[in-house]
Design a protein around this motif. Structure first.
Motif, PDB file in Angstrom:
ATOM      1  N   ARG A   1      23.781  86.317  83.237  1.00 47.38           N
ATOM      2  CA  ARG A   1      22.989  87.308  83.971  1.00 47.38           C
ATOM      3  C   ARG A   1      23.201  88.717  83.408  1.00 47.38           C
ATOM      4  O   ARG A   1      22.250  89.508  83.301  1.00 47.38           O
ATOM      5  N   ILE A   2      24.434  89.045  83.043  1.00 49.84           N
ATOM      6  CA  ILE A   2      24.723  90.355  82.447  1.00 49.84           C
ATOM      7  C   ILE A   2      23.936  90.515  81.148  1.00 49.84           C
ATOM      8  O   ILE A   2      23.326  91.555  80.890  1.00 49.84           O
ATOM      9  N   PHE A   3      23.920  89.463  80.334  1.00 48.81           N
ATOM     10  CA  PHE A   3      23.161  89.492  79.078  1.00 48.81           C
ATOM     11  C   PHE A   3      21.670  89.650  79.359  1.00 48.81           C
ATOM     12  O   PHE A   3      20.985  90.452  78.721  1.00 48.81           O
ATOM     13  N   GLU A   4      21.158  88.898  80.326  1.00 52.08           N
ATOM     14  CA  GLU A   4      19.733  88.963  80.663  1.00 52.08           C
ATOM     15  C   GLU A   4      19.349  90.350  81.181  1.00 52.08           C
ATOM     16  O   GLU A   4      18.284  90.872  80.836  1.00 52.08           O
ATOM     17  N   GLU A   5      20.216  90.957  81.977  1.00 53.21           N
ATOM     18  CA  GLU A   5      19.954  92.315  82.459  1.00 53.21           C
ATOM     19  C   GLU A   5      19.935  93.297  81.290  1.00 53.21           C
ATOM     20  O   GLU A   5      19.115  94.212  81.249  1.00 53.21           O
ATOM     21  N   ASN A   6      20.825  93.091  80.334  1.00 49.56           N
ATOM     22  CA  ASN A   6      20.853  93.925  79.135  1.00 49.56           C
ATOM     23  C   ASN A   6      19.545  93.793  78.365  1.00 49.56           C
ATOM     24  O   ASN A   6      18.989  94.792  77.887  1.00 49.56           O
ATOM     25  N   LEU A   7      19.030  92.567  78.253  1.00 52.05           N
ATOM     26  CA  LEU A   7      17.750  92.354  77.570  1.00 52.05           C
ATOM     27  C   LEU A   7      16.612  93.051  78.306  1.00 52.05           C
ATOM     28  O   LEU A   7      15.725  93.633  77.672  1.00 52.05           O
ATOM     29  N   LYS A   8      16.628  93.000  79.633  1.00 55.57           N
ATOM     30  CA  LYS A   8      15.581  93.664  80.420  1.00 55.57           C
ATOM     31  C   LYS A   8      15.607  95.174  80.206  1.00 55.57           C
ATOM     32  O   LYS A   8      14.559  95.811  80.100  1.00 55.57           O
ATOM     33  N   VAL A   9      16.791  95.745  80.124  1.00 54.71           N
ATOM     34  CA  VAL A   9      16.919  97.186  79.896  1.00 54.71           C
ATOM     35  C   VAL A   9      16.395  97.547  78.503  1.00 54.71           C
ATOM     36  O   VAL A   9      15.716  98.560  78.328  1.00 54.71           O
TER      37      VAL A   9
ATOM     38  N   PRO B   1      11.953  97.008  78.457  1.00 57.32           N
ATOM     39  CA  PRO B   1      11.447  97.295  79.808  1.00 57.32           C
ATOM     40  C   PRO B   1       9.977  96.932  80.029  1.00 57.32           C
ATOM     41  O   PRO B   1       9.562  96.749  81.165  1.00 57.32           O
ATOM     42  N   HIS B   2       9.200  96.808  78.976  1.00 54.91           N
ATOM     43  CA  HIS B   2       7.774  96.545  79.138  1.00 54.91           C
ATOM     44  C   HIS B   2       7.422  95.074  78.962  1.00 54.91           C
ATOM     45  O   HIS B   2       6.247  94.721  79.059  1.00 54.91           O
ATOM     46  N   SER B   3       8.393  94.231  78.728  1.00 58.94           N
ATOM     47  CA  SER B   3       8.133  92.804  78.541  1.00 58.94           C
ATOM     48  C   SER B   3       8.043  92.099  79.893  1.00 58.94           C
ATOM     49  O   SER B   3       8.887  92.299  80.763  1.00 58.94           O
ATOM     50  N   GLN B   4       7.002  91.277  80.046  1.00 56.25           N
ATOM     51  CA  GLN B   4       6.840  90.500  81.271  1.00 56.25           C
ATOM     52  C   GLN B   4       7.843  89.355  81.325  1.00 56.25           C
ATOM     53  O   GLN B   4       8.380  89.043  82.376  1.00 56.25           O
TER      54      GLN B   4
END
Length: 100
Positions: free
Chosen positions: A33-41, A44-47
């Protein structure tokens, strides 16, 4: 279920954090989850965001420090484990999840 404490230091020296979990698997899922949150940050514009295990392992390797302490009921102590152990356990967890 063994109480597990995750220690993370992404950069040197001011950014040390820890989280505790009720089990090793919860901790490993927390790392994902930490890695996934890092990817989202970072995206930011990816669905949707996809990644493979090599990217997750690279993320772990790039941490200044990441380790866990796992409670050992038999000795009433915590045993330390390093990044390689974390990656091995994540691999097993994801392999089981993919097989279901």
């Amino acid at each position: 279920m063994a109480h597990t404490i995750l220690f993370i230091q992404p950069t040197v020296p001011e950014t040390r954090t820890f989280s505790d979990y009720e089990s090793v698997n919860e901790c490993l899922e927390g790392v994902c989850r930490i890695f996934e949150e890092n990817l989202k940050v970072r995206n930011p514009h990816s669905q949707t965001i996809t990644y493979d295990i090599s990217q997750l392992f690279e993320f772990i390797d790039n941490m200044t420090d990441m380790s866990v302490l796992v409670y050992q009921r038999s000795t009433n102590t915590y045993a330390p484990y390093n990044k390689e152990w974390i990656k091995e356990k994540i691999y097993i967890l994801l392999k089981k999840a993919a097989g279901q």
